[in-house]
Structure formats: structure tokens, C-alpha cells
Design a protein around this motif. Sequence first.
Motif, mmCIF file in Angstrom:
data_model
loop_
_atom_site.group_PDB
_atom_site.id
_atom_site.type_symbol
_atom_site.label_atom_id
_atom_site.label_comp_id
_atom_site.label_asym_id
_atom_site.label_seq_id
_atom_site.Cartn_x
_atom_site.Cartn_y
_atom_site.Cartn_z
ATOM 1 N N ILE A 80 -7.715 1.579 -5.359
ATOM 2 C CA ILE A 80 -7.552 2.365 -4.147
ATOM 3 C C ILE A 80 -7.558 1.436 -2.929
ATOM 4 O O ILE A 80 -8.365 0.505 -2.839
ATOM 5 N N ALA A 81 -6.660 1.687 -1.989
ATOM 6 C CA ALA A 81 -6.585 0.875 -0.769
ATOM 7 C C ALA A 81 -7.847 1.054 0.069
ATOM 8 O O ALA A 81 -8.354 2.169 0.236
ATOM 9 N N GLU A 82 -8.328 -0.051 0.619
ATOM 10 C CA GLU A 82 -9.487 -0.065 1.500
ATOM 11 C C GLU A 82 -9.128 -0.814 2.778
ATOM 12 O O GLU A 82 -8.135 -1.555 2.828
ATOM 13 N N TYR A 99 1.755 5.576 -1.343
ATOM 14 C CA TYR A 99 1.419 6.866 -1.948
ATOM 15 C C TYR A 99 2.612 7.313 -2.771
ATOM 16 O O TYR A 99 3.760 7.242 -2.309
ATOM 17 N N ARG A 140 -1.900 -1.638 -3.929
ATOM 18 C CA ARG A 140 -2.946 -0.628 -3.755
ATOM 19 C C ARG A 140 -2.321 0.747 -3.548
ATOM 20 O O ARG A 140 -1.302 0.888 -2.863
ATOM 21 N N ARG A 141 -2.949 1.759 -4.102
ATOM 22 C CA ARG A 141 -2.546 3.144 -3.845
ATOM 23 C C ARG A 141 -3.572 3.792 -2.927
ATOM 24 O O ARG A 141 -4.742 3.396 -2.902
ATOM 25 N N VAL A 142 -3.123 4.764 -2.146
ATOM 26 C CA VAL A 142 -4.066 5.504 -1.308
ATOM 27 C C VAL A 142 -4.577 6.706 -2.093
ATOM 28 O O VAL A 142 -4.000 7.111 -3.101
ATOM 29 N N ARG A 143 -5.669 7.261 -1.618
ATOM 30 C CA ARG A 143 -6.300 8.371 -2.323
ATOM 31 C C ARG A 143 -5.414 9.621 -2.305
ATOM 32 O O ARG A 143 -4.728 9.907 -1.329
ATOM 33 N N GLN A 153 -0.952 11.869 2.656
ATOM 34 C CA GLN A 153 -1.907 10.993 1.984
ATOM 35 C C GLN A 153 -1.890 9.588 2.586
ATOM 36 O O GLN A 153 -2.956 8.993 2.815
ATOM 37 N N LEU A 154 -0.703 9.042 2.840
ATOM 38 C CA LEU A 154 -0.623 7.719 3.451
ATOM 39 C C LEU A 154 -1.051 7.787 4.914
ATOM 40 O O LEU A 154 -1.744 6.891 5.412
ATOM 41 N N ILE A 193 0.855 -1.181 0.000
ATOM 42 C CA ILE A 193 0.000 0.000 0.000
ATOM 43 C C ILE A 193 0.891 1.232 0.000
ATOM 44 O O ILE A 193 1.741 1.386 0.883
ATOM 45 N N PHE A 235 -4.705 7.555 5.334
ATOM 46 C CA PHE A 235 -5.221 6.184 5.244
ATOM 47 C C PHE A 235 -4.955 5.422 6.537
ATOM 48 O O PHE A 235 -5.843 4.723 7.050
#
Length: 269
Positions: free
Chosen positions: A130-132, A74, A101-104, A156-157, A72, A160
Motif C-alpha cells: 500500500i502506498a504511504e 489505483y 504501490r497501490r492505494v487503498r 481512491q487515488l 502509485i 491518497f
Amino acid sequence: MAARHREDDQGTDRDTYSDRDYSDRDHSDRRFGQAGDDDDFDSRELPDERYHEGRGGRRTDADDDRSRVAVIYYSATGSIYTMAQAAAAGAADAGSAVRLRRVRETAGPEAVAANPRWSTHFRSTEGVAIAELADVAWADAIVFGTPSRFGNVAAQLKAFIDTLGPLWGRGELIDKVFAGFTSSATLHGGQESTLLALYQSVHHFGGIVVAPGYADPVQFDNGNPYGASHTSDNGRIPPGEVELAAARFTGYRVATIAAALRLGLDRLG
């Protein structure tokens, strides 16, 4: 990629994942995000994995003995994305199921548009999932990637990570394995402090930090025992062979330790 067997300077045998000469290493299976590649480690190509909830990350699906690794990250201009692909490839080398996964992106569109490298990278990776929370709950191990922001984790990270409270409250982060990697604009540039700041959250989770240390010769060349790191000169220099090898080893080591830990916990019941 299998671990390689080599002899250390003291004449004793040890298994190593990489060797010192990176020029002849075979990266043909994963080319770490070069433009136009069809085999990039993209979330769209990863297996459709089932989510099994269990306290402390203990799995309930006894018929699936692979460890699960979520990478995960950014990335603003692409350095961390490229390293994330390498980390994901290393985890796959160890036989793990992998999610990338990338974060928003939380920065405003004006800020992104003002930097051509940032806006280009944002558009080129919109297809990465997107990471969930479910990705973290699914994983036995999580590898976080973040650029250094004034010696700290990118907002950003961090945003999350701050959403993981429900998993923490149910004890679902306990005994999960964590590692990290980073990139900075200048030499040193807060790389070590960024990773140490990242690992503070892991201690609150009850997770287990598995930093690469100097467990493989590549780490003596990369030079950061806290995690793979890269100096980008404000995005002008992409990660090279050493940085990618270090990130790949990070993924491999995390996946290997996560699998061993899971086996041990299962045997203890």
C-alpha cells in the motif's frame, strides 16, 4: 532496454525509446502481469531502499546516484495495474530504483463483490504494498495511474493525494517530477480530462509535469500526449502492445528527466 537510435522523416538523427513495429519487441524481461508469471513488477521484488528526507525532494545520499521512481496507482479490474507494471519496467530500464504501490480500496466490500472482475483483481493484488507518504517523500519522480471516473481522477487515488498535505507543507514535493496514465471504459471516455485534472494537483505541489508528449513514435500510435491511455470496454479488453509500450515509455521518460534534474540541482547546490 536501451534507447534505440533511428532516423526521422527529415533525415536527421534522433534517439527513440521504442520503434513503430511492436510485434517483435522483446518483453521477455517483464511480462506485464500475465497470470502465473514469477517476474511481475511487484513491490515485494523491488530493492529495499533507504528513505532520506530533504526539502524540495533534494537528496542527501550522495553515494547513490540512481534516480528514484514511485509508481502509485489505483486499479479496479486490472487495466491500470497492468499499465503500472509497464511504467515501473520503463523506469527500471532507465536505471532507476523503483517502487510499485497501490492505494487503498475505499469502496465498500458490497460494491467490490458485486463486480466479479473487480473482486478477482482485488484478491489477486493484495500482496502489492500500500502506498504511504514515505514512498512519495523517497521518490524523485512519481507516476500516478488512475482509471477515468466521469472524466476525473478515481476517488481512491484522489483520497491518497489528499493526504500529501504534510509533505506539501514542508516543501517536500517541490521539484519532484510527475506523470500519469489512465484507462476508460469507452473510446476517449474522459482520458485527457482525467490526466489534466490529475496534473492540477502537481501545480499546487510545485512539481514538474513530464508528460510523454510525442517524444517517442509510440505516442503517435497511442495518441494521447498527456499520458499513456487505454480503452478497456468495461474491463473486457486488457491493455495491448501499444498501450503497454506507451506506459513503459512514460516510466522511462520520467526516470530519465528526474535523473537529469537531480544532477542539475545538485550541481547548483
